[in-house]
Design an enzyme around this catalytic site. Structure first.
Site, PDB file in Angstrom:
ATOM      1  N   HIS B   6      30.104 103.992  13.444  1.00 52.69           N
ATOM      2  CA  HIS B   6      30.040 103.008  14.526  1.00 52.69           C
ATOM      3  C   HIS B   6      28.627 102.912  15.104  1.00 52.69           C
ATOM      4  CE1 HIS B   6      32.049 101.539  18.570  1.00 52.69           C
ATOM      5  NE2 HIS B   6      31.164 100.685  18.108  1.00 52.69           N
ATOM      6  N   HIS B   8      25.639  99.734  16.187  1.00 52.09           N
ATOM      7  CA  HIS B   8      25.298  98.309  16.288  1.00 52.09           C
ATOM      8  C   HIS B   8      23.776  98.173  16.342  1.00 52.09           C
ATOM      9  CE1 HIS B   8      29.488  97.473  17.250  1.00 52.09           C
ATOM     10  NE2 HIS B   8      29.450  98.337  18.232  1.00 52.09           N
ATOM     11  N   TYR B 189      35.565  97.126  27.034  1.00 53.13           N
ATOM     12  CA  TYR B 189      35.644  97.827  25.744  1.00 53.13           C
ATOM     13  C   TYR B 189      36.839  98.786  25.718  1.00 53.13           C
ATOM     14  CZ  TYR B 189      30.935  96.461  24.048  1.00 53.13           C
ATOM     15  OH  TYR B 189      29.844  95.787  23.592  1.00 53.13           O
ATOM     16  N   HIS B 218      35.635 103.907  20.484  1.00 50.52           N
ATOM     17  CA  HIS B 218      35.552 104.562  21.793  1.00 50.52           C
ATOM     18  C   HIS B 218      36.718 105.531  21.968  1.00 50.52           C
ATOM     19  CE1 HIS B 218      34.234 100.251  21.984  1.00 50.52           C
ATOM     20  NE2 HIS B 218      33.094 100.889  22.032  1.00 50.52           N
ATOM     21  N   GLU B 279      28.074 105.513  18.233  1.00 43.50           N
ATOM     22  CA  GLU B 279      27.647 104.218  18.779  1.00 43.50           C
ATOM     23  C   GLU B 279      26.260 104.310  19.401  1.00 43.50           C
ATOM     24  OE1 GLU B 279      30.415 102.147  21.406  1.00 43.50           O
ATOM     25  OE2 GLU B 279      29.502 100.229  20.913  1.00 43.50           O
ATOM     26  N   ARG B 285      22.873 105.578  27.404  1.00 50.71           N
ATOM     27  CA  ARG B 285      21.626 105.960  26.746  1.00 50.71           C
ATOM     28  C   ARG B 285      20.938 107.163  27.360  1.00 50.71           C
ATOM     29  NH1 ARG B 285      19.197 100.242  24.473  1.00 50.71           N
ATOM     30  NH2 ARG B 285      21.235  99.478  23.796  1.00 50.71           N
TER      31      ARG B 285
END
Lengths: 330, 330
Positions: B6, B8, B189, B218, B279, B285
């Site tokens: 996962h 992006h 999400y 998730h 992810e 972050r």
């Protein structure tokens, strides 16, 4: 004493539903009352909530109208007003018949798009005249379409001001879903819990209302499981640590229906922020074949955890509940 | 080998966003391409995903366009088609430049209210011509208004038939939210993950598609935390045990950003149904002040768990991923 802060009158007598049916057919005047005898109330509880209290060893349940039947999305504000009043009256009768077993929490006469200030008279009536100790606040009165402003918006402030004045907390609890995407107890309830908490992270509501208190039911939705995500999102948004940002005002109940979930909750959320609850007789009524016990017998999971101190368990079972619901004197 | 299923392209070069801006202003023909050099692609990855792969010791990431930018709700089906094509082309370029580091997963050109069959040509193009191994399926292309039919509805069947024929799974992943009630990574999400799983409980989709595979990202939203609730709801609905009803077809990733959450996931969900993922670079972050490590460094949490066998960890890190994504041969 063991206080279950989350119970709904899911077993209310047929007279209530008959009244509702006539109300929605437009055949009920606001002055009429559902035809329900005291005996019918006793019968509806003795074999259900009261039996389970005895069997599971909880002493008292904070009791409110059936959440799925609040149906704020059905009819207009006047319909919601009359329906809420009847539901709350019935809760008052329950608590008058069984004052040692139940304390009353009210349904608010919310209606989609109608300012929440319209709930103030019913909240005041319930608290001041009938001795209610809390209310259920629906963040999505549209019933699954999520058209209302976030809980941090000033739209809600007049109601919060009254809650603070009366010193009553709100459990943030949606009703049924008319959106086919969302199963009501399997998706809508849990999503609403998660959504409400994230709205609170995004805002600064408790700067304006330092004594306002919310209970997020169903173990806080997805929040404790994703506690790292929420801590991290708050951090990325330059918000204070969650313990300072929210945990003086936000509490989670223990309606999590298996031991690993309860363990997680008790591991990541401070004991001061957890309130015992089972929501029986509620969403999940069966017996877990893996344990031979009811899924919603949440006391069993907590009792089986040996790394939580007796003092913390007492907080969860009783002390926190009294602190969050100061009007409860039982 | 450690495969992160996962990721992006959250760091895509500015040329992509400039193209999108002009597209939405109506100034781009469908034949034009975003102006992005190979060097810009390298620069966008070397200091981000590739550095983190090296630092964290993962080998390869399944890489798809930025989820929040799929924006199926923006523009019409033709806009979604052209935008999806450019996003997928860019992913193909990434995977061609770094075949040892990335495998390609495509965005589908969904559009609210448009039959999902319209996604078949782009899915076929990506899989057959460009070597993509999976797709991201958005259960709510309206972007937070949840107007689409549940995933179990026949509305989706033509796309499922093609997925089965091509032997590609879908990660069920929403895009950004234009509903102010839902923060996108903090509510939308997670809610979508929970909602999708509950839709699958309610239906019998895998009777019709015994080889169809979904990955719920998730960490499965709220599902593992409320595993007792979901087992109980399925039981009340007279559905088979979840292991028989869903777990031959449904998988959870490990995008849960703290150790207690990962522990819960690994405790309640069979190891065969868990796929490693982080992810990164994604929703969260920052560095967790409690650990001194990145919240989304999920490998660290798994490695630190000593009661999961090396064989089960190998399943989670590699074997399950290969089983669910059979087109991946890396």
């Amino acid at each position: 004493m063991i206080i279950d802060c989350h119970g709904h009158y899911t077993t209310a007598p047929e007279g209530l539903w008959a009244w509702r049916k006539l109300q929605l057919a437009g055949q009920k005047q606001s002055s009429s009352k559902p035809g329900i005898s005291d005996q019918e109330i006793r019968d509806s509880l003795e074999g259900a909530q009261l039996r389970l209290q005895r069997e599971r060893g909880s002493d008292l349940t904070f009791f409110s109208p059936r959440a799925g039947s609040m149906e704020h999305h059905v009819g207009d504000a006047a319909v919601s007003q009359a329906w809420s009043r009847e539901c709350n009256e019935l809760i008052h009768r329950v608590c008058s018949l069984y004052p040692a077993n139940f304390a009353a929490v009210c349904q608010l006469p919310q209606s989609p798009g109608v300012p929440p200030a319209n709930c103030i008279p019913e909240l005041e009536r319930c608290v001041k005249e009938l001795g209610f100790i809390g209310c259920n606040l629906n963040p999505d009165p549209s019933g699954g379409w999520w058209k209302e402003k976030p809980l941090t918006d000033r739209w809600w402030y007049p109601l919060y001001e009254k809650m603070v004045e009366l010193d009553v907390p709100a459990m943030v609890h949606v009703s049924s879903s008319c959106n086919p995407a969302f199963h009501f107890t399997g998706a809508h309830y849990i999503n609403a819990d998660t959504t409400a908490f994230m709205q609170l992270i995004q805002g600064d509501l408790f700067k304006d209302f330092p004594t306002l208190k919310f209970v997020i039911p169903h173990g806080g939705g997805a929040v404790p499981y994703h506690w790292g995500r929420y801590r991290g999102l708050a951090q990325d948004m330059k918000k204070p640590l969650l313990k300072d940002h929210l945990l003086k005002n936000v509490y989670f109940d223990t309606c999590v229906y298996h031991k690993p979930g309860i363990e997680l909750l008790l591991k990541v959320i401070p004991a001061d922020n957890i309130l015992f609850a089972s929501e029986m007789v509620g969403a999940v009524r069966g017996i877990d074949p893996e344990t031979g016990q009811y899924y919603d017998d949440t006391r069993r999971y907590i009792d089986a955890i040996d790394w939580v101190s007796p003092a913390d368990k007492k907080k969860i079972y009783e002390d926190n509940v009294r602190r969050v619901y100061p009007r409860f004197k039982g």
